[in-house]
Write a protein that holds these residues in place. Structure first.
Motif, short mmCIF file in Angstrom:
data_model
loop_
_atom_site.label_atom_id
_atom_site.label_comp_id
_atom_site.label_asym_id
_atom_site.label_seq_id
_atom_site.Cartn_x
_atom_site.Cartn_y
_atom_site.Cartn_z
N HIS A 349 0.85 -1.19 0.00
CA HIS A 349 0.00 0.00 0.00
C HIS A 349 0.89 1.25 0.00
O HIS A 349 1.93 1.28 0.66
CB HIS A 349 -0.89 0.00 1.25
CG HIS A 349 -2.00 1.00 1.19
ND1 HIS A 349 -1.81 2.34 1.47
CD2 HIS A 349 -3.32 0.86 0.87
CE1 HIS A 349 -2.95 2.99 1.33
NE2 HIS A 349 -3.90 2.10 0.97
N PRO A 350 0.48 2.29 -0.74
CA PRO A 350 1.30 3.51 -0.79
C PRO A 350 1.65 4.09 0.59
O PRO A 350 2.78 4.53 0.81
CB PRO A 350 0.43 4.49 -1.59
CG PRO A 350 -0.39 3.62 -2.46
CD PRO A 350 -0.67 2.38 -1.66
N TYR A 351 0.69 4.07 1.52
CA TYR A 351 0.97 4.62 2.85
C TYR A 351 2.04 3.79 3.57
O TYR A 351 2.92 4.35 4.24
CB TYR A 351 -0.31 4.67 3.69
CG TYR A 351 -1.31 5.69 3.19
CD1 TYR A 351 -0.97 7.04 3.10
CD2 TYR A 351 -2.59 5.31 2.82
CE1 TYR A 351 -1.88 7.98 2.64
CE2 TYR A 351 -3.51 6.24 2.36
CZ TYR A 351 -3.15 7.58 2.27
OH TYR A 351 -4.05 8.50 1.82
N ASP A 352 1.95 2.48 3.45
CA ASP A 352 2.96 1.62 4.06
C ASP A 352 4.33 1.91 3.46
O ASP A 352 5.34 1.99 4.18
CB ASP A 352 2.60 0.14 3.87
CG ASP A 352 1.35 -0.27 4.63
OD1 ASP A 352 1.05 0.38 5.65
OD2 ASP A 352 0.69 -1.23 4.20
N GLY A 354 5.34 4.67 2.05
CA GLY A 354 5.82 5.97 2.49
C GLY A 354 6.43 5.93 3.88
O GLY A 354 7.47 6.54 4.14
N GLN A 355 5.78 5.16 4.79
CA GLN A 355 6.31 5.06 6.15
C GLN A 355 7.61 4.27 6.19
O GLN A 355 8.54 4.63 6.92
CB GLN A 355 5.26 4.39 7.04
CG GLN A 355 4.09 5.28 7.37
CD GLN A 355 3.13 4.64 8.36
OE1 GLN A 355 2.85 3.45 8.29
NE2 GLN A 355 2.62 5.43 9.29
N ASP A 358 10.33 6.49 4.92
CA ASP A 358 10.66 7.49 5.93
C ASP A 358 11.59 6.91 7.00
O ASP A 358 12.49 7.60 7.49
CB ASP A 358 9.39 8.03 6.58
CG ASP A 358 9.69 9.10 7.63
OD1 ASP A 358 10.28 10.14 7.26
OD2 ASP A 358 9.36 8.87 8.80
N ARG A 365 5.88 11.63 -1.03
CA ARG A 365 4.49 11.92 -0.74
C ARG A 365 3.63 10.72 -1.15
O ARG A 365 3.88 10.10 -2.19
CB ARG A 365 4.04 13.18 -1.50
CG ARG A 365 2.59 13.62 -1.26
CD ARG A 365 2.25 13.84 0.20
NE ARG A 365 3.08 14.84 0.84
CZ ARG A 365 2.72 16.11 1.02
NH1 ARG A 365 1.55 16.54 0.60
NH2 ARG A 365 3.52 16.95 1.65
N THR A 366 2.62 10.40 -0.34
CA THR A 366 1.70 9.33 -0.67
C THR A 366 0.27 9.85 -0.57
O THR A 366 -0.02 10.79 0.16
CB THR A 366 1.85 8.13 0.29
OG1 THR A 366 1.54 8.54 1.63
CG2 THR A 366 3.27 7.59 0.25
N GLY A 367 -0.65 9.23 -1.32
CA GLY A 367 -2.05 9.61 -1.27
C GLY A 367 -2.55 10.06 -2.62
O GLY A 367 -2.00 9.71 -3.67
N VAL A 384 2.43 6.65 -4.73
CA VAL A 384 3.64 7.17 -4.11
C VAL A 384 4.24 8.14 -5.11
O VAL A 384 4.33 7.82 -6.30
CB VAL A 384 4.65 6.05 -3.79
CG1 VAL A 384 5.91 6.62 -3.16
CG2 VAL A 384 4.02 5.00 -2.91
#
Length: 412
Positions: A349-352, A354-355, A358, A365-367, A384
């Protein structure tokens, strides 16, 4: 960090002007690939901001004391600098706002309230940021105008033939971005503007993503309005520019009321100031506007041609490296792009992602990137996005790609 062998970029000299890059995040050297959201701020800009608050802090256009005069002079020098930077016909066509979003809202409110009526048509593209969608939706609700959407292809390019078919004598405004913030697509804005003019339509160009990468010439483009933001251009936040043709700015009503935008006030009525002051109510971000001048100086010292060539080199290099990562899917593959790569990785997942990046000191940037209608068209929730600037390096891209390889290996 090595120099590019094919461009005139002195990367060591440039990076030295951004002390923020010389730090660790989560125990790793910072790699900042979120430049499409906001770029880092050049040291000359920070120094100018500090100087203002330590030496020259006073309100503008109102005082006759020395600090007020120095402050006013610096503020108006930046207006003159923007005039030169985008080649407007005169400095009075430059209005300071707090950002591209406010600039577009100003046009939607002031121009829209005067010239839009029921049944008029507003054309916006499928690529637009919410800031170039919502103000026009609000204007349409107020006036009874109709919004029509210029379609794109799966590569993220505007379909010019479809645009031509949408244009007609009911078209009163065409609002498009110069460069897509989500995909990096460089739109054929000059042709879009020419076609709009032929139908008697007004044009609003969102140049927030274009300004740091592409030389803007509003007289050559022949646009009616154009907006940009300082913080995308190595400058401070809270400063935007609206360029508007004098004949339009003079006939549309003020956006806000208050100090600075008036000549005379009585309880029987008010006489408004001349442009550009008619649209600059209240005390602006004076120090930030003054410092913005030095961001434009920074860009011009390197040169847009050199910036574009170097960033294109980074884009090509990153694309060649990313192809080898299992499950990598680029989103937005336009033939003409700035240094933005939006992508998805299968099973991550893009959020995963991104984290996890990081955690390795890499900022992306994600979303949906404030382009939900675009994501709906692409039938995805988000991406992403890695976006490069003139201080980015191939070595950073190597670390980024190696980190992605390790993350992907954990999920596949």
């Amino acid at each position: 960090m090595s120099n590019s062998t094919t461009t005139a970029i002195d990367i060591k000299k440039i990076r030295a002007q951004f002390p923020v890059l010389n730090q660790e995040v989560n125990g790793k050297p910072l790699i900042y690939f979120d430049n499409a959201a906001t770029s880092q701020t050049a040291k000359s800009v920070v120094d100018a901001l500090i100087k203002f608050y330590e030496k020259d802090h006073a309100n503008i256009h109102r005082g006759i004391h020395t600090l007020a005069e120095r402050s006013t002079k610096g503020f108006e020098e930046t207006r003159e600098r923007v005039h030169q930077f985008i080649n407007s016909e005169e400095a009075d066509e430059i209005i300071f706002t707090k950002g591209t979003t406010e600039s577009i809202n100003l046009v939607a409110q002031s121009w829209g309230s005067k010239f839009l009526k029921k049944g008029d048509e507003i054309l916006i593209s499928q690529l637009e940021h919410h800031s170039n969608i919502v103000p026009w939706q609000l204007a349409a609700e107020r006036t009874g105008a109709i919004i029509k959407v210029i379609p794109i292809n799966e590569k993220g390019e505007i379909l010019l033939d479809a645009y031509k078919k949408l244009l007609n004598r009911k078209t009163k405004l065409v609002a498009v971005n110069y460069v897509s913030n989500s995909l990096g697509t460089i739109n054929p804005v000059k042709e879009i503007i020419e076609l709009a003019i032929a139908q008697g339509a007004i044009t609003m160009i969102d140049a927030a993503q274009a300004a740091p990468h592409i030389k803007i010439d509003v007289q050559d483009l022949n646009c009616d309005f154009l907006a940009l933001s300082s913080h995308k251009m190595y400058g401070p936040t809270g400063v935007g520019v609206l360029y508007g043709r004098r004949d339009l700015l003079e006939v549309i009503p003020p956006y806000q009321g208050g100090g600075e935008m008036i000549k005379d006030v009585s309880f029987n009525g008010t006489t408004f100031n001349d442009i550009p002051y008619k649209f600059e109510a209240g005390t602006p971000n004076i120090g930030e506007v003054i410092a913005f001048k030095f961001a434009m100086d920074f860009i011009d010292e390197i040169g847009h041609e050199n910036i574009q060539a170097y960033e294109h080199e980074l884009l090509e290099y990153a694309n060649s490296k990313l192809k080898s990562i299992p499950g990598f899917t680029p989103i937005g593959t336009a033939d003409k792009k700035t240094s933005v790569i939006s992508f998805l990785i299968r099973n991550v997942h893009p959020y995963d992602l991104g984290q996890l990046l990081d955690a390795k000191g890499i900022a992306v940037r994600t979303g949906h990137h404030c382009t939900q209608p675009l994501m709906d068209f692409l039938e995805i929730d988000g991406t992403v996005r890695a976006s490069f600037a003139v201080y980015s390096t191939k070595e950073e891209i190597d670390v980024f790609c190696e980190s992605l390889q390790k993350i992907v290996a954990r999920f596949n």
